[in-house]
Write an enzyme that holds these catalytic residues in place. Structure first.
Site: not given
Length: 326
Positions: A254, A290
């Protein structure tokens, strides 16, 4: 469930007691032991996801290639994935929502293919969706878990989870992916995120979702600054204590990883940051991480937990020697 702190490394200021066994996180096809952190593999069957969009699409189409997806998932399983999370809509910042029929067309063939694959028997399949109708169809196709990044924005989602016996991941998100980064406002990010997740958990419980089937996700990078995201990655113990639910942390690749810790890095250069974030999340009490990079993450977690076990055993031996002196 034992506290997340009990599942972290022993602190330098003294030995930590052995944690009590944690109950499993229950889903529609069984249960997942979360005494040690588990790996949820990201399986994006989308053309526009920020890191791997289009990788699993059939040539010159917007449809997923079931064979390619299955091959990737078999590799993920061999590398250590405990859950396969299939998503048909990108929720990256600025993403445009897709029609439900498009999302269904993308995810259902893949879910059916994974469920039927003998090499993936026993591996729970998760559907990453904000829509109750998509979740219901995915569960009917054999999925075991619903991963809803929107925090139950669809008023029917909790009912679908209750009716199907799904494991339910409730994510934190203010607004929509298209606009969530436009006006970020938190006075105190941890208590606000915990309180909003707690309210969503109460909604799920009132709808009939059993407590042992609920996990939470603080929504790393979803309407948060880089500082907010960094704080939340390491706060699973706090979030679990406040909500009573195991915590899923999804920091993989991210944007905040590209702007903290030195020189800005594009998404292709965030592997080390992603693995580091996963380890920090696990040490902070996350039940699942995740990730896109299953192999490196699973290996890092195995090493970290081997060191944790060896360190705890050596500390106990040292304490016995010290007590014998007295």
């Amino acid at each position: 469930m034992s506290s997340a702190a009990d599942r972290a490394f022993a602190r330098d200021d003294g030995a930590r007691p052995e944690p009590a066994p944690a109950p499993a996180w229950v889903h529609a096809r069984g249960a997942l032991d979360v005494n040690a952190p588990r790996v949820m593999a990201i399986v994006n069957v989308t053309p526009d996801s920020f890191f791997d969009g289009g990788n699993l699409l059939a040539p010159e189409t917007d449809d997923a290639s079931v064979s390619v997806a299955a091959r990737l998932c078999r590799t993920y399983r061999q590398q250590g994935a405990d859950v396969l999370d299939v998503g048909g809509e990108s929720t990256r910042p600025g993403a445009t929502a897709v029609a439900p029929d498009v999302e269904l067309r993308r995810v259902l063939p893949v879910i059916r293919g994974l469920v039927a694959d003998p090499e993936l028997t026993g591996t729970p399949i998760s559907v990453d969706t904000r829509r109750a109708a998509v979740a219901a169809a995915a569960m009917a196709a054999g999925a075991a878990i619903i991963n809803d990044v929107s925090g139950l924005a669809d008023p029917e989602m909790a009912r679908v989870a209750a009716d199907t016996g799904a494991g339910l991941v409730i994510g934190h998100l203010r607004g929509e992916p298209a606009t969530m980064m436009h006006d970020i406002r938190f006075e105190r990010v941890l208590p606000e995120v915990a309180a909003e997740l707690g309210r969503a958990v109460e909604l799920a419980l009132r709808a009939g979702v059993a407590a042992e089937r609920i996990a939470i996700d603080p929504g790393i990078g979803f309407g948060k600054t880089a500082e907010h995201s960094a704080a939340l990655v390491g706060a699973a113990d706090y979030l679990m204590r406040e909500t009573g639910c195991p915590v899923v942390i999804g920091a993989s690749r991210k944007a905040f990883l590209g702007v903290i810790g030195g020189k800005p890095r594009p998404v292709e250069e965030r592997l080390i940051g992603s693995v580091t974030a996963a380890i920090m999340a696990a040490l902070g009490g996350a039940a699942l991480v995740r990730v896109h990079d299953v192999g490196p993450t699973a290996e890092a977690l195995r090493v970290a937990w081997a060191i944790r076990r060896a360190s705890a055993a050596a500390r106990r031996e040292a304490e016995e020697v010290e007590r014998a002196r007295w």
